[in-house]
Write an enzyme that holds these catalytic residues in place. Structure first.
Site, PDB file in Angstrom:
ATOM      1  N   SER A   1       0.832  -1.201   0.000  1.00 16.66           N
ATOM      2  CA  SER A   1       0.000   0.000   0.000  1.00 16.66           C
ATOM      3  C   SER A   1       0.861   1.242   0.000  1.00 16.66           C
ATOM      4  O   SER A   1       1.837   1.349   0.749  1.00 16.66           O
ATOM      5  CB  SER A   1      -0.938  -0.037   1.213  1.00 16.66           C
ATOM      6  OG  SER A   1      -0.650   1.004   2.104  1.00 16.66           O
ATOM      7  N   LYS A   2       0.503   2.131  -0.883  1.00 17.05           N
ATOM      8  CA  LYS A   2       1.244   3.390  -1.034  1.00 17.05           C
ATOM      9  C   LYS A   2       1.177   4.169   0.286  1.00 17.05           C
ATOM     10  O   LYS A   2       2.142   4.788   0.709  1.00 17.05           O
ATOM     11  CB  LYS A   2       0.611   4.161  -2.194  1.00 17.05           C
ATOM     12  CG  LYS A   2       1.094   5.565  -2.362  1.00 17.05           C
ATOM     13  CD  LYS A   2       2.165   5.672  -3.402  1.00 17.05           C
ATOM     14  CE  LYS A   2       2.594   7.118  -3.532  1.00 17.05           C
ATOM     15  NZ  LYS A   2       4.006   7.298  -3.667  1.00 17.05           N
ATOM     16  N   ARG A   3       0.007   4.099   0.912  1.00 17.44           N
ATOM     17  CA  ARG A   3      -0.172   4.841   2.158  1.00 17.44           C
ATOM     18  C   ARG A   3       0.794   4.366   3.249  1.00 17.44           C
ATOM     19  O   ARG A   3       1.184   5.114   4.121  1.00 17.44           O
ATOM     20  CB  ARG A   3      -1.610   4.706   2.643  1.00 17.44           C
ATOM     21  CG  ARG A   3      -2.255   6.037   2.894  1.00 17.44           C
ATOM     22  CD  ARG A   3      -3.682   5.896   3.334  1.00 17.44           C
ATOM     23  NE  ARG A   3      -4.390   4.880   2.530  1.00 17.44           N
ATOM     24  CZ  ARG A   3      -5.320   4.074   3.031  1.00 17.44           C
ATOM     25  NH1 ARG A   3      -5.614   4.122   4.303  1.00 17.44           N
ATOM     26  NH2 ARG A   3      -5.939   3.218   2.258  1.00 17.44           N
TER      27      ARG A   3
ATOM     28  N   GLY B   1       3.780   3.349   2.662  1.00 27.40           N
ATOM     29  CA  GLY B   1       5.170   3.551   2.241  1.00 27.40           C
ATOM     30  C   GLY B   1       5.673   2.597   1.173  1.00 27.40           C
ATOM     31  O   GLY B   1       6.842   2.657   0.808  1.00 27.40           O
TER      32      GLY B   1
ATOM     33  N   ASP C   1       7.323   5.614  -8.110  1.00 23.90           N
ATOM     34  CA  ASP C   1       8.383   5.568  -7.100  1.00 23.90           C
ATOM     35  C   ASP C   1       9.531   4.679  -7.580  1.00 23.90           C
ATOM     36  O   ASP C   1      10.703   5.028  -7.430  1.00 23.90           O
ATOM     37  CB  ASP C   1       7.863   5.012  -5.772  1.00 23.90           C
ATOM     38  CG  ASP C   1       6.869   5.947  -5.101  1.00 23.90           C
ATOM     39  OD1 ASP C   1       6.953   7.167  -5.340  1.00 23.90           O
ATOM     40  OD2 ASP C   1       6.006   5.455  -4.352  1.00 23.90           O
TER      41      ASP C   1
END
Ligand code: GLU
Length: 509
Positions: free
Chosen positions: A267-269, A271, A277
């Protein structure tokens, strides 16, 4: 009648007799690795079956809307060469391909569904009508239960005329079961009374995903619906919608999530890196895509490196695994290094140039030659600036670097070698790898030491580093005569000073 004509026209537009898949991202502002994999599998299914790949932007959740996010979706797909034959920018026979531009279509189909008995207008306030229901397995779910479905047509019209806000909800039969088939998960049957009567059209008139996905997939002639397995539990409800409309149900391919570890979804949230990225971290799009292809899909052999064309040739949805795949950064790193090694040198030089130029500012230094040294030893591009900064400027370095047991070098010998090398290199006629190599090997012969005992201290003197891309000969050659002689001299001075101090200390003793 008027309406019937419109519905007939909508139906008539649907292309028949071809495989059609769609990627339907929401414009969130970045591309999840899981989403990229869905896009890839969707594209591969279309390609491998000679079909069409369609891009649809699912932007009905206005709260999540991010400016510029659609551009990121286009750019990602283009960067990955996942070309679409229909979409918002290229058009196509069943557009518009952006959901907020299809508001009218959903409205009309929602009304049709109400007529067919598959939906009803619900006037409950947001927090009304929700009751906990205990499933046979003990799990408690929340379900909407109210009496709005039994309002008469006249009552509904009166409340609408009075301006009372309402949503449109799916009507689900309370008896029986619904079975759906998924290519990966097989047949799944659920009792209808476990299914919630979800909102299909919100008070603002926009559809929820639950409605839009069915209407769009039907009207766009989608034959294979590929998406994340988070939609698996809703699939029976979607089938009930298809049935209520009398539409053919597409083939479902639900893909398990991509995990950070055995417990957590990526999950991007939290990290975990998105596609952008990873690019910023120095990974090549081709390597990322190849790695992502293997996350949960197996070609059934030993081969791991696949070009996109090869994937399109060998891809088979039955190779997709039911179990979640764990994203392994080290594996991606390995694969990236393999892609870097396999690049044509000119192409790598072009890709590496901006990274080299981050630290190597001197315009006389040839970045293509530096790139050639880096190519066999680079895992990710972002390693490059720090690996090559010594070309621009020699930082002070500790003299113990000159001591190397294996090559039998100590500071004493290093000093002799550097003096020798400086003298001979100063007179070398042609400043080329071959000549430099010959001179240094000759010194080893004269001193009666191994070649490494000469190469090693020269490399330290010109780089100030124990680890460098390339050896003494290549480094000297790239640096040029003047800079090489200057750096050898600096080494000689430092070693001499050190020796003097050491001798004085011994005398004092
Ligand atoms: N907009 C949905 C998402 O991004 C798409 C799901 C689907 O492919 O049906 O998750």
């Amino acid at each position: 009648m008027e309406n019937q004509k419109w519905f007939d026209e909508m139906e008539a537009r649907i292309p028949k007799g071809e495989v059609r898949t769609r990627f339907a991202p929401s414009p969130t502002g970045y591309m999840h690795i899981g989403n990229l994999r869905t896009a890839l599998y969707t594209w591969l299914i279309a390609k491998s079956m000679g079909g069409k790949f369609i891009l649809r932007i699912e932007d009905t959740d206005q709260e999540r809307f991010v400016e510029g996010a659609t551009e990121i979706i286009y750019n990602t797909l283009r960067t990955c060469h996942l070309d679409w034959q229909e979409g918002p920018d290229v058009g196509g026979p069943v557009g518009p391909y952006i959901q907020t531009e299809r508001r009218e279509i959903y409205g009309k189909y929602a009304d049709l569904l109400i007529e067919k008995g598959g939906a009803y207008r619900c006037f409950c306030k947001a927090d009304e009508g929700t009751v906990p229901v205990t499933l046979p397995n003990g799990e408690v779910i929340k379900k909407h239960q109210c009496s709005c479905a039994s309002l008469s047509k006249e009552e509904v019209q009166a409340r609408l005329d009075a301006g009372e806000p309402c949503v449109i909800r799916q009507k689900i039969p309370q008896e029986g079961t619904t079975t759906f088939s998924d290519v990966i998960f097989g047949d799944i049957t659920v009792p209808n009374n476990e299914l919630d009567e979800n909102v299909l059209i919100k008070t603002d008139g926009l559809p929820t995903y639950n409605f839009a996905n069915v209407v769009d997939d039907h009207l766009m002639g989608i034959t294979h619906v590929v998406r994340g397995s988070e939609y698996l539990s809703s699939a029976p409800k979607y089938n009930l919608l298809y049935q209520a409309f009398g539409w053919e149900i597409p083939t479902y391919v639900h893909c398990s999530p991509v995990m950070r570890d055995s417990q957590h979804k990526m999950s991007k949230r939290h990290g975990d890196p998105s596609f952008e990225d990873l690019l910023a971290q120095g990974y090549l799009p081709e390597a990322i895509l190849n790695y992502v292809a293997l996350l949960g899909w197996s070609p059934g052999g030993e081969q791991e490196i696949f070009s996109l064309e090869e994937l399109a040739r060998v891809f088979d949805v039955h190779g997709i695994s039911k179990s979640p795949a764990v994203f392994d950064m080290n594996k991606l790193k390995w694969m990236n290094a393999e892609y870097i090694k396999a690049m044509p040198p000119e192409q790598f030089a072009a890709v590496a140039e901006p990274y080299i130029r981050q630290t190597v500012k001197n315009p006389n230094l040839d970045t293509a030659r530096i790139a050639a040294l880096l190519q066999p030893r680079t895992e990710v591009l972002t390693e490059i600036p720090e690996k090559v900064d010594f070309f621009d400027e020699l930082e002070p370095y500790p003299l113990h670097l000159y001591e190397h047991k294996k090559s039998r070098v100590n500071q004493e010998l290093a000093l002799v070698v550097l003096k020798y090398a400086r003298a001979v290199l100063a007179d070398l006629i042609k400043w080329e790898d071959e000549g430099i190599h010959a001179v240094l090997v000759a010194i080893a012969g004269q001193l009666g030491v191994k070649n490494a005992a000469v190469m090693y201290p020269v490399r330290i003197a010109v780089s100030g580093r124990a680890v460098t891309p390339g050896g003494a000969v290549e480094l000297c050659s790239i640096l040029g005569r003047e800079e090489t002689l200057f750096r050898l001299k600096a080494g000689i001075l430092a070693l001499t000073a050190e020796r003097t101090i050491r001798n004085e200390e011994e005398d004092d003793f």
